[in-house]
Design a protein around this motif. Sequence first.
Motif, mmCIF file in Angstrom:
data_model
loop_
_atom_site.group_PDB
_atom_site.id
_atom_site.type_symbol
_atom_site.label_atom_id
_atom_site.label_comp_id
_atom_site.label_asym_id
_atom_site.label_seq_id
_atom_site.Cartn_x
_atom_site.Cartn_y
_atom_site.Cartn_z
ATOM 1 N N TRP A 46 -0.519 11.275 -4.048
ATOM 2 C CA TRP A 46 -0.548 11.196 -2.745
ATOM 3 C C TRP A 46 0.993 12.286 -2.539
ATOM 4 O O TRP A 46 1.711 11.618 -3.213
ATOM 5 C CB TRP A 46 -0.552 9.781 -1.793
ATOM 6 N N LEU A 47 1.444 12.452 -1.396
ATOM 7 C CA LEU A 47 2.665 12.542 -0.799
ATOM 8 C C LEU A 47 3.179 11.781 0.497
ATOM 9 O O LEU A 47 2.145 12.426 1.279
ATOM 10 C CB LEU A 47 2.434 14.143 -1.090
ATOM 11 N N ARG A 62 5.684 -1.992 -4.775
ATOM 12 C CA ARG A 62 4.096 -2.169 -5.721
ATOM 13 C C ARG A 62 4.141 -0.620 -5.849
ATOM 14 O O ARG A 62 2.436 -0.717 -6.524
ATOM 15 C CB ARG A 62 3.657 -2.606 -4.620
ATOM 16 N N PHE A 63 5.006 0.088 -5.458
ATOM 17 C CA PHE A 63 5.275 1.372 -5.947
ATOM 18 C C PHE A 63 6.194 1.667 -7.260
ATOM 19 O O PHE A 63 7.454 1.206 -7.296
ATOM 20 C CB PHE A 63 5.454 2.651 -5.221
ATOM 21 N N ARG A 292 5.482 8.091 -8.222
ATOM 22 C CA ARG A 292 5.418 6.160 -8.994
ATOM 23 C C ARG A 292 3.947 6.566 -8.932
ATOM 24 O O ARG A 292 3.121 6.926 -8.179
ATOM 25 C CB ARG A 292 5.919 5.769 -7.784
ATOM 26 N N VAL A 293 3.544 5.348 -8.912
ATOM 27 C CA VAL A 293 2.040 4.465 -9.385
ATOM 28 C C VAL A 293 2.214 3.202 -9.223
ATOM 29 O O VAL A 293 2.679 2.365 -9.028
ATOM 30 C CB VAL A 293 1.490 4.310 -10.696
ATOM 31 N N ALA A 294 0.866 3.608 -7.467
ATOM 32 C CA ALA A 294 0.610 1.519 -7.358
ATOM 33 C C ALA A 294 0.057 0.861 -7.607
ATOM 34 O O ALA A 294 -0.853 0.991 -8.825
ATOM 35 C CB ALA A 294 -0.485 1.776 -5.956
ATOM 36 N N ALA A 307 -4.725 1.361 -6.138
ATOM 37 C CA ALA A 307 -4.130 0.350 -7.403
ATOM 38 C C ALA A 307 -4.130 1.675 -8.821
ATOM 39 O O ALA A 307 -5.359 1.606 -8.436
ATOM 40 C CB ALA A 307 -4.392 -0.596 -8.099
ATOM 41 N N GLY A 308 -3.249 2.343 -9.368
ATOM 42 C CA GLY A 308 -3.745 2.935 -10.455
ATOM 43 C C GLY A 308 -3.557 5.011 -9.723
ATOM 44 O O GLY A 308 -3.008 5.431 -10.568
ATOM 45 N N GLU A 309 -3.235 4.793 -8.427
ATOM 46 C CA GLU A 309 -3.034 5.895 -7.956
ATOM 47 C C GLU A 309 -1.675 6.584 -7.872
ATOM 48 O O GLU A 309 -0.848 5.870 -7.897
ATOM 49 C CB GLU A 309 -3.199 6.175 -6.724
#
Length: 401
Positions: A46-47, A62-63, A292-294, A307-309
Amino acid sequence: MTTTTPVWDCPFHHTDGLEFDPLLKRLLTEAPIAKIRLPHGEGEAWLATRYEDVKVVTTDRRFSRAAGIGRDLPRMTPAAIAQAEAINLMDPPAHNRLRRLVAQGFTNRQVERMRTATQRIVDGYLDEMAEHGSPADLVHFLSSRLPLTTICELLGIPEQDRPRLRTWAVAMMRMGPDSRATQEEAKAGLRTYFTRLTAARRADPGEDLVSSLATARDGDELLDDQELAVMAMVLLVTGHDTSTYQLSNITYTLLTHPEQLAKLRAQPDMLPRALEELLRFIPFRQGVGIARVAIEDVELGGVLIRAGEAVHVSYLTANRDPSVYDRPDELDLDRGTPTHMTFGHGQHHCLGSHLARMELQVAIGTLLRRFPRLRLAVDPSELDWNSGSIWRFPRTLPLAW
């Protein structure tokens, strides 16, 4: 909320001078939370392009950057630039501990104490340029030298080692498909060098920043040997690379906006404020930085991120967000702006931003004072712009006066 989103193919390789990347502009306008595919890494990300969404991603725990360690996340370069142990991949509380230790040896007051020495160095470089005579290449006489000299003096790096370190720093930022091996060699070279240097400083501390970091304490804790070596490496690379290119970019931008330059010459006291607007306006890099990763499902701008994206942000588009900046695509040195994001935002805001600002104030201020009739020596269309790395800058900047 929806998760069925078209995927944008994003090479992010716009090399037309310092023109804003039209693909980034489209994303900001048409898909402010977009799913993208980058040149390297696995899968999609995602951007976030709007100012407020970028603020959320860079401050909401959370990121996580640390959650991406060990994953082949979407990125701009063939090899990941950051080392797994580096502060720029850490989350709190580990990040806070390391940042506190660095802050002890790298305060605003210490940077201000360097201003006199920086002025002396700039005066010497511009003396050489004046002696050479018009036209002269600013990159050769000033931009490629000042930031590297300043950070190396701060870190206590011997002069004979500096060209090799600069070569490695440049190699790390390359984007081409055949540059992965060179990137990996550069990272390994820098790491080996700083492992040896930091061990020597820990055994026999001096007055430099590496020695200060080697002996700085957070309660009873010191940086361990690996943390110290990687931190010194991060400080070298981030402490000179961007400033090197911004010196040329800022000079070019002023010389191609004569009304704004005239305003600055008439009111030299406005230089610090003017530099902030120039930093906001100039698209100094290609694409995006570290993902970053959620770590849990998060709704961002009406989009559900699972989560994980992976999630990227664009500081470049945040700096051009029309909901934050009036006439965002115009350079206006009188602009009273909210804080720009050129040095990042949140916990990973650039550690050396105060050093960069001091260098730019001294260098640009002195250049304009010394050369009141400064102008480009060639037509802007004749300049050769870098196209092989994440940074955007003219390879040479011939000036006349």
